[in-house]
Write a protein that holds these residues in place. Structure first.
Motif, PDB file in Angstrom:
ATOM      1  N   LEU A  64       0.829  -1.203   0.000  1.00 25.50           N
ATOM      2  CA  LEU A  64       0.000   0.000   0.000  1.00 25.50           C
ATOM      3  C   LEU A  64       0.864   1.254   0.000  1.00 25.50           C
ATOM      4  CD1 LEU A  64      -2.712  -0.955   2.628  1.00 25.50           C
ATOM      5  CD2 LEU A  64      -2.615  -1.483   0.185  1.00 25.50           C
ATOM      6  N   LYS A  65       0.199   2.379  -0.259  1.00 27.86           N
ATOM      7  CA  LYS A  65       0.850   3.682  -0.207  1.00 27.86           C
ATOM      8  C   LYS A  65       1.536   3.896   1.149  1.00 27.86           C
ATOM      9  CE  LYS A  65      -1.395   7.806  -0.266  1.00 27.86           C
ATOM     10  NZ  LYS A  65      -2.541   8.657  -0.669  1.00 27.86           N
ATOM     11  N   PHE A 120      -6.635  -5.836  -2.026  1.00 27.93           N
ATOM     12  CA  PHE A 120      -6.500  -4.509  -2.607  1.00 27.93           C
ATOM     13  C   PHE A 120      -7.758  -4.165  -3.375  1.00 27.93           C
ATOM     14  CE2 PHE A 120      -4.940  -1.123  -5.397  1.00 27.93           C
ATOM     15  CZ  PHE A 120      -4.201  -0.373  -4.498  1.00 27.93           C
ATOM     16  N   PHE A 121      -8.104  -2.899  -3.349  1.00 28.88           N
ATOM     17  CA  PHE A 121      -9.294  -2.412  -4.028  1.00 28.88           C
ATOM     18  C   PHE A 121      -8.848  -1.387  -5.063  1.00 28.88           C
ATOM     19  CE2 PHE A 121     -13.023   0.290  -4.488  1.00 28.88           C
ATOM     20  CZ  PHE A 121     -14.081  -0.607  -4.442  1.00 28.88           C
ATOM     21  N   ILE A 162     -10.150   4.986   1.719  1.00 32.04           N
ATOM     22  CA  ILE A 162      -9.307   5.618   2.738  1.00 32.04           C
ATOM     23  C   ILE A 162      -8.581   4.522   3.505  1.00 32.04           C
ATOM     24  CG2 ILE A 162      -9.227   6.982   4.864  1.00 32.04           C
ATOM     25  CD1 ILE A 162     -11.471   8.708   3.800  1.00 32.04           C
ATOM     26  N   THR A 163      -7.239   4.650   3.553  1.00 37.18           N
ATOM     27  CA  THR A 163      -6.441   3.713   4.347  1.00 37.18           C
ATOM     28  C   THR A 163      -5.912   4.459   5.567  1.00 37.18           C
ATOM     29  OG1 THR A 163      -5.804   2.504   2.348  1.00 37.18           O
ATOM     30  CG2 THR A 163      -4.521   2.073   4.332  1.00 37.18           C
TER      31      THR A 163
HETATM   32  P1  OMP Z   1      -4.494   6.865   2.212  1.00 41.18           P
HETATM   33  O1  OMP Z   1      -4.017   8.139   1.566  1.00 41.18           O
HETATM   34  O2  OMP Z   1      -3.416   6.165   3.013  1.00 41.18           O
HETATM   35  O3  OMP Z   1      -5.771   7.031   2.979  1.00 41.18           O
HETATM   36  O4  OMP Z   1      -4.770   5.827   1.047  1.00 41.18           O
HETATM   37  C1  OMP Z   1      -5.798   6.021   0.115  1.00 41.18           C
HETATM   38  C2  OMP Z   1      -5.260   5.800  -1.284  1.00 41.18           C
HETATM   39  O5  OMP Z   1      -4.512   4.578  -1.350  1.00 41.18           O
HETATM   40  C3  OMP Z   1      -6.331   5.595  -2.322  1.00 41.18           C
HETATM   41  O6  OMP Z   1      -6.805   6.811  -2.836  1.00 41.18           O
HETATM   42  C4  OMP Z   1      -5.562   4.762  -3.357  1.00 41.18           C
HETATM   43  O7  OMP Z   1      -4.742   5.574  -4.145  1.00 41.18           O
HETATM   44  C5  OMP Z   1      -4.698   3.842  -2.558  1.00 41.18           C
HETATM   45  N1  OMP Z   1      -5.279   2.487  -2.244  1.00 41.18           N
HETATM   46  C6  OMP Z   1      -6.270   1.913  -3.032  1.00 41.18           C
HETATM   47  O8  OMP Z   1      -6.670   2.432  -4.061  1.00 41.18           O
HETATM   48  N2  OMP Z   1      -6.853   0.735  -2.656  1.00 41.18           N
HETATM   49  C7  OMP Z   1      -6.480   0.034  -1.548  1.00 41.18           C
HETATM   50  O9  OMP Z   1      -7.049  -1.043  -1.257  1.00 41.18           O
HETATM   51  C8  OMP Z   1      -5.440   0.593  -0.752  1.00 41.18           C
HETATM   52  C9  OMP Z   1      -4.822   1.779  -1.128  1.00 41.18           C
HETATM   53  C10 OMP Z   1      -3.621   2.190  -0.389  1.00 41.18           C
HETATM   54  O10 OMP Z   1      -2.551   2.289  -1.017  1.00 41.18           O
HETATM   55  O11 OMP Z   1      -3.729   2.305   0.839  1.00 41.18           O
END
Ligand code: OMP
Length: 219
Positions: free
Chosen positions: A29-30, A38-39, A131-132
């Motif tokens: 993840l980011k 993963f979504f 949102i993660t």
């Molecule tokens: P946060 O900025 O850590 O809240 O992560 C949100 C972003 O992570 C999303 O807008 C995506 O770019 C990316 N992400 C996903 O799209 N899907 C997931 O399941 C997990 C993530 C992620 O990297 O956490």
């Protein structure tokens, strides 16, 4: 956790799996966390998929009772999401809601500015994918704070990963506290896990997801 799942939530999880949006395996993840799922909302990549997605967002929004004046789709991913949501609100609920999105690069000619669409004012409903840790959404909140007369009404997302933020609260609970705003999701990790555990062909992933939730999730 035995939380009641609405029929549209179960349908949404099935739709996301069918579409290849919700995948199981090993993903970085980011935030650097290694996740067993993963979504990828970018894979809602056809007209039919986007139309259906818009109806799921609209159903979750209507279910929440949140009040708002304008929908804001942050670039890039929020742009088609905000369009799909507002079309669904028109088609399914007879609501004509204004929407606006931003450019990442400010324009220097023509109408100028970095907002396109309706004025960003009043109670703003933000639409995003996931949102993660809450990093992406905090950047969006800064744009709303900078807009005259705009206050955050709520954020609507497809998936709440229900992970810890800076402390023991979830990232979403921290965002709700810091910006005095509700976050509404179509589904959360708990519902994904309930669904996975019930499906024989997916049950093999349940332990890894459970272990991940124990490590990074909120109680
Ligand atoms: P946060 O900025 O850590 O809240 O992560 C949100 C972003 O992570 C999303 O807008 C995506 O770019 C990316 N992400 C996903 O799209 N899907 C997931 O399941 C997990 C993530 C992620 O990297 O956490």
């Amino acid at each position: 956790l035995g939380l009641v799942m609405q029929p549209y939530q179960k349908e949404f999880i099935e739709f996301a799996i069918q579409q290849g949006v919700l995948k199981f395996g090993e993903f970085t993840l980011k935030s650097g966390r290694i996740s067993p799922y993963f979504f990828n909302a970018g894979l809602f990549n056809s007209g039919v998929a986007l139309a259906k997605l818009g109806r799921f967002y609209a159903a979750a929004l209507e279910d929440s009772g949140v009040e708002y004046d304008v929908v804001f789709g942050p670039a890039y991913k929020g742009i088609p999401l905000s369009a799909a949501l507002t079309i669904a609100l028109a088609d399914q609920y007879q609501k004509d809601v204004p929407y606006v999105f931003n450019r990442k690069e400010a324009k220097t000619h023509g109408e100028g500015g970095n907002l396109v669409g309706a004025p960003l004012t009043g109670r703003v409903l933000i639409v995003d994918d996931v949102i993660t840790a809450g990093t992406a959404i905090r950047e969006v909140m800064a744009m709303i704070a900078a807009a005259d007369g705009a206050t955050p009404a709520a954020t609507l997302i497809a998936l709440d990963r229900q992970e810890k933020g800076q402390g023991e609260l979830s990232a979403i609970q921290e965002v709700e506290r810091d910006f005095d705003m509700k976050v509404v999701s179509i589904v959360g990790l708990n519902q994904v896990l309930d669904y996975v555990a019930m499906q024989p062909e997916l049950a093999q992933y349940a332990d890894a997801i459970s272990a991940y939730r124990d490590q990074y999730g909120v109680k």
